[in-house]
Motif scaffolding. Sequence first.
Motif, PDB file in Angstrom:
ATOM      1  N   LYS A 189      90.761  30.906  56.101  1.00  0.00           N
ATOM      2  CA  LYS A 189      89.489  31.091  56.780  1.00  0.00           C
ATOM      3  C   LYS A 189      88.526  29.939  56.491  1.00  0.00           C
ATOM      4  CE  LYS A 189      89.889  36.132  56.320  1.00  0.00           C
ATOM      5  NZ  LYS A 189      89.258  37.345  55.731  1.00  0.00           N
ATOM      6  N   GLU A 190      87.498  29.815  57.322  1.00  0.00           N
ATOM      7  CA  GLU A 190      86.390  28.883  57.075  1.00  0.00           C
ATOM      8  C   GLU A 190      85.383  29.540  56.147  1.00  0.00           C
ATOM      9  OE1 GLU A 190      85.787  25.809  58.201  1.00  0.00           O
ATOM     10  OE2 GLU A 190      87.122  25.500  59.934  1.00  0.00           O
ATOM     11  N   LEU A 191      84.604  28.748  55.428  1.00  0.00           N
ATOM     12  CA  LEU A 191      83.576  29.314  54.567  1.00  0.00           C
ATOM     13  C   LEU A 191      82.432  29.930  55.363  1.00  0.00           C
ATOM     14  CD1 LEU A 191      83.184  26.687  51.696  1.00  0.00           C
ATOM     15  CD2 LEU A 191      84.364  28.895  51.622  1.00  0.00           C
ATOM     16  N   GLY A 192      82.139  29.366  56.511  1.00  0.00           N
ATOM     17  CA  GLY A 192      81.037  29.872  57.313  1.00  0.00           C
ATOM     18  C   GLY A 192      79.694  29.352  56.824  1.00  0.00           C
ATOM     19  N   MET A 193      78.639  29.808  57.469  1.00  0.00           N
ATOM     20  CA  MET A 193      77.296  29.343  57.153  1.00  0.00           C
ATOM     21  C   MET A 193      76.874  29.833  55.775  1.00  0.00           C
ATOM     22  SD  MET A 193      73.837  29.770  59.472  1.00  0.00           S
ATOM     23  CE  MET A 193      73.830  31.562  59.383  1.00  0.00           C
ATOM     24  N   PRO A 194      76.271  28.965  54.947  1.00  0.00           N
ATOM     25  CA  PRO A 194      75.787  29.406  53.632  1.00  0.00           C
ATOM     26  C   PRO A 194      74.685  30.451  53.776  1.00  0.00           C
ATOM     27  CG  PRO A 194      75.771  27.004  53.821  1.00  0.00           C
ATOM     28  CD  PRO A 194      76.009  27.544  55.193  1.00  0.00           C
ATOM     29  N   ASP A 195      74.407  31.126  52.677  1.00  0.00           N
ATOM     30  CA  ASP A 195      73.350  32.152  52.685  1.00  0.00           C
ATOM     31  C   ASP A 195      71.980  31.579  52.375  1.00  0.00           C
ATOM     32  OD1 ASP A 195      74.995  34.556  53.150  1.00  0.00           O
ATOM     33  OD2 ASP A 195      75.912  34.001  51.241  1.00  0.00           O
ATOM     34  N   GLY A 196      71.928  30.360  51.891  1.00  0.00           N
ATOM     35  CA  GLY A 196      70.638  29.763  51.575  1.00  0.00           C
ATOM     36  C   GLY A 196      70.802  28.398  50.949  1.00  0.00           C
ATOM     37  N   VAL A 197      69.683  27.820  50.559  1.00  0.00           N
ATOM     38  CA  VAL A 197      69.650  26.542  49.840  1.00  0.00           C
ATOM     39  C   VAL A 197      68.821  26.751  48.580  1.00  0.00           C
ATOM     40  CG1 VAL A 197      68.758  24.177  49.877  1.00  0.00           C
ATOM     41  CG2 VAL A 197      69.985  25.075  51.868  1.00  0.00           C
ATOM     42  N   LEU A 198      69.360  26.315  47.440  1.00  0.00           N
ATOM     43  CA  LEU A 198      68.650  26.443  46.170  1.00  0.00           C
ATOM     44  C   LEU A 198      68.012  25.109  45.788  1.00  0.00           C
ATOM     45  CD1 LEU A 198      71.130  28.535  43.965  1.00  0.00           C
ATOM     46  CD2 LEU A 198      69.536  29.311  45.747  1.00  0.00           C
ATOM     47  N   ILE A 199      66.849  25.198  45.167  1.00  0.00           N
ATOM     48  CA  ILE A 199      66.195  24.035  44.566  1.00  0.00           C
ATOM     49  C   ILE A 199      66.024  24.348  43.088  1.00  0.00           C
ATOM     50  CG2 ILE A 199      64.134  22.581  44.528  1.00  0.00           C
ATOM     51  CD1 ILE A 199      63.738  23.115  47.472  1.00  0.00           C
ATOM     52  N   ASN A 200      66.689  23.572  42.257  1.00  0.00           N
ATOM     53  CA  ASN A 200      66.728  23.821  40.812  1.00  0.00           C
ATOM     54  C   ASN A 200      67.148  25.258  40.496  1.00  0.00           C
ATOM     55  OD1 ASN A 200      66.120  21.223  40.156  1.00  0.00           O
ATOM     56  ND2 ASN A 200      64.053  21.603  39.433  1.00  0.00           N
ATOM     57  N   GLY A 201      68.162  25.716  41.241  1.00  0.00           N
ATOM     58  CA  GLY A 201      68.753  27.014  40.954  1.00  0.00           C
ATOM     59  C   GLY A 201      67.983  28.212  41.453  1.00  0.00           C
ATOM     60  N   LYS A 202      66.918  27.990  42.205  1.00  0.00           N
ATOM     61  CA  LYS A 202      66.106  29.103  42.696  1.00  0.00           C
ATOM     62  C   LYS A 202      66.008  29.062  44.217  1.00  0.00           C
ATOM     63  CE  LYS A 202      63.364  29.542  38.462  1.00  0.00           C
ATOM     64  NZ  LYS A 202      61.999  29.556  37.875  1.00  0.00           N
ATOM     65  N   GLY A 203      65.756  30.235  44.781  1.00  0.00           N
ATOM     66  CA  GLY A 203      65.682  30.372  46.221  1.00  0.00           C
ATOM     67  C   GLY A 203      64.358  29.915  46.792  1.00  0.00           C
ATOM     68  N   PRO A 204      64.123  30.210  48.070  1.00  0.00           N
ATOM     69  CA  PRO A 204      62.945  29.655  48.753  1.00  0.00           C
ATOM     70  C   PRO A 204      61.648  30.388  48.433  1.00  0.00           C
ATOM     71  CG  PRO A 204      64.234  30.981  50.272  1.00  0.00           C
ATOM     72  CD  PRO A 204      65.030  30.910  48.996  1.00  0.00           C
ATOM     73  N   TYR A 205      60.590  29.620  48.378  1.00  0.00           N
ATOM     74  CA  TYR A 205      59.225  30.171  48.355  1.00  0.00           C
ATOM     75  C   TYR A 205      59.008  30.969  49.640  1.00  0.00           C
ATOM     76  CZ  TYR A 205      54.077  29.985  48.717  1.00  0.00           C
ATOM     77  OH  TYR A 205      52.755  30.287  48.856  1.00  0.00           O
ATOM     78  N   LYS A 206      58.265  32.048  49.549  1.00  0.00           N
ATOM     79  CA  LYS A 206      58.070  32.914  50.718  1.00  0.00           C
ATOM     80  C   LYS A 206      57.031  32.292  51.653  1.00  0.00           C
ATOM     81  CE  LYS A 206      57.431  37.768  52.014  1.00  0.00           C
ATOM     82  NZ  LYS A 206      58.679  37.778  52.807  1.00  0.00           N
ATOM     83  N   TYR A 207      57.506  31.348  52.440  1.00  0.00           N
ATOM     84  CA  TYR A 207      56.616  30.648  53.364  1.00  0.00           C
ATOM     85  C   TYR A 207      56.456  31.396  54.676  1.00  0.00           C
ATOM     86  CZ  TYR A 207      60.866  29.134  55.784  1.00  0.00           C
ATOM     87  OH  TYR A 207      62.048  29.108  56.477  1.00  0.00           O
ATOM     88  N   SER A 208      57.375  32.350  54.940  1.00  0.00           N
ATOM     89  CA  SER A 208      57.276  33.150  56.162  1.00  0.00           C
ATOM     90  C   SER A 208      58.058  34.438  55.963  1.00  0.00           C
ATOM     91  CB  SER A 208      57.820  32.386  57.381  1.00  0.00           C
ATOM     92  OG  SER A 208      59.230  32.421  57.392  1.00  0.00           O
ATOM     93  N   SER A 209      58.028  35.289  56.974  1.00  0.00           N
ATOM     94  CA  SER A 209      58.722  36.581  56.888  1.00  0.00           C
ATOM     95  C   SER A 209      60.231  36.438  56.881  1.00  0.00           C
ATOM     96  CB  SER A 209      58.290  37.473  58.061  1.00  0.00           C
ATOM     97  OG  SER A 209      58.596  36.842  59.302  1.00  0.00           O
ATOM     98  N   VAL A 210      60.748  35.242  57.222  1.00  0.00           N
ATOM     99  CA  VAL A 210      62.190  35.045  57.204  1.00  0.00           C
ATOM    100  C   VAL A 210      62.738  35.086  55.781  1.00  0.00           C
ATOM    101  CG1 VAL A 210      62.205  32.515  57.015  1.00  0.00           C
ATOM    102  CG2 VAL A 210      64.040  33.671  58.249  1.00  0.00           C
ATOM    103  N   VAL A 211      61.862  34.859  54.798  1.00  0.00           N
ATOM    104  CA  VAL A 211      62.273  34.898  53.389  1.00  0.00           C
ATOM    105  C   VAL A 211      62.037  36.313  52.852  1.00  0.00           C
ATOM    106  CG1 VAL A 211      61.922  33.941  51.088  1.00  0.00           C
ATOM    107  CG2 VAL A 211      61.686  32.468  53.102  1.00  0.00           C
ATOM    108  N   PRO A 212      63.070  36.983  52.343  1.00  0.00           N
ATOM    109  CA  PRO A 212      62.873  38.343  51.822  1.00  0.00           C
ATOM    110  C   PRO A 212      62.057  38.337  50.534  1.00  0.00           C
ATOM    111  CG  PRO A 212      65.123  37.602  51.445  1.00  0.00           C
ATOM    112  CD  PRO A 212      64.480  36.562  52.294  1.00  0.00           C
TER     113      PRO A 212
END
Length: 595
Positions: A186-209
């Motif tokens: 199988k293919e890996l498919g689309m990643p679930d996110g991008v980490l910066i220094n091991g942490k997820g995204p700042y909540k800049y919009s409602s797209v970020v849980p």
Amino acid sequence: MRLSYPTLLLWFHIGLILLAGLCYGADPVVSYELEFSYITASPLGVPQQVIAVNGKFPGPIINVTTNYNVVVNVKNKLDESLLVTWPGIEMRRSSWQDGVLGTNCPIPSNWNWTYRFQVKDQIGSYYYVPSTNFQRAAGGFGGFVITNRKVIQLPFDTPDGDMVITIGDWYKQNHSALRASLDAGKELGMPDGVLINGKGPYKYSSVVPDGINHTTLNVDPGKTYRIRVINIGVSTCLNFRIQNHNLLLAETEGHYTSQQNYSSFDIHVGQSYSFLVTMDQNASTDYYIVASPRFVNQSTWQRVTGVAVLHYSNSKGHASGPLPDSLNDIYDPSFALNQAMSIRMNNTASGARPNPQGSFHYGSINVTDTYVLRSIPPLMINGRRRASFNGISFTNPRITPVRLADDHNVKGAYKTNFPKTPLSEPPRVDRSIINATYKAFVEIILQNNDRVVQSFHMDGYSFFVVGMAYGNWTENSRGSYNRWDAIARSTAQVFPGGWTAILVYLDNVGAWNLRTVNLDRWYLGQETYMRIINPDDHEQKTELPVPDNVLFCGDLGHLQRPQRTVSSAGSTIQELSKATYLMLMAFAAVVYMII
């Protein structure tokens, strides 16, 4: 007086350090302990198993100076074997320390192994990372910084601070599940996110849980920082930018660049860059730091965006509003190509040595060999989905490391029939490597006929990126080569449907891995090795001998003895050679009599 056992152990450690200094010569010795283990973390808000180093994710930064001798004791607390590699660290004369399966036997679970190498004539921004079992997708990585000696002047004013930022795509599945998916075709498919220094995204919009921790970089107004950015991810090129701030490019993978300002910059998998960033904005709010995927449909991949915060010490508010614009040239990739070719060597700057970086006039040297390495989309070979170079998909199971096989005269451990150009016959799985010539000046053409942008890496060397374009390479393409100030580095991008040309002088003896850094393609066999031997080296001046602590595997697995270790104060010492052990005991005895 009689010393206690802990005190004797302390003197034993001191003796080991002193002995290492004698063995390595006048250059300083620095030691690190890196313990690789599983922890539970929630970088994207969901608990998952990650690989920590010394309990941290990402791992600690290794910081040394040019010509230091580095001793790294790696403890494997995982439930499977481990190897650690050091992309861009050239391991001069010692591919024994490179940390990939063609140079080292893996460290078994609950064992330790000590790497010993010199960062000879190197400066710059690098990293360390696991190289086996798809473990990079779970972490186990950290920055590796080599600073200049004080006698070498920087080609810019000394920054007020120095920061390392790791960026990378990330999956919520653990690495063993991703590995099993690839094994199933199988293919890996689309990643679930991008980490910066091991942490997820700042909540800049409602797209970020909710419930995701983000990274914050704290800075002072008016100061200039050297920010080293490393794409440590699985397979996604990322565009890096800091809202309202210029990125002044200064260095990439050990070479100073001509200084140019960019508002955003593409960083491909495995690449690292240094930017000088001046905090020259007002502090009415914090600012976004963004790492977003390239060459994809931005609306579909919107959630796969890393966002951190740049916080001025006198900031008056939180970052808010839309992210700074991302590039969306999925149908027009010319911007990416032009930016890549704008990276030029600063020929007048001194790097690790006093002489200018441009002293090596690569453009006037005659090429002695040319290799064309073509990659195509993965395909089925013997019922398994595989990736390849030139129709050869490299296989690693039970492999005996190349130079270890040479040292013990093991026949059939590998073949030296890797084709210089793509095969016209059906692809196959093999252990075929390049038998290169010592001190040859070679041209390597990377022809990417795959669907995805790829990163190509060569261990043991920096190479000159002299050309890059779309279409198929021909001999006429040499007319477009940059023969004056091409950047030297160890990882170069190759755009889909395009080619990249590199030149490299083969003066580092050993067996060196050539691979696609995209982890899925590498795992599926898109790699080979370049074996470089000096036939006139009868006194081992151009290649160090087999290390005393070498591990055995493959055809030599019967030579491996059970590991015996001495542990104290969080450190573990490998079993020593008899001569070394006797010298240490003599040292301890002298100390005992003196005290």
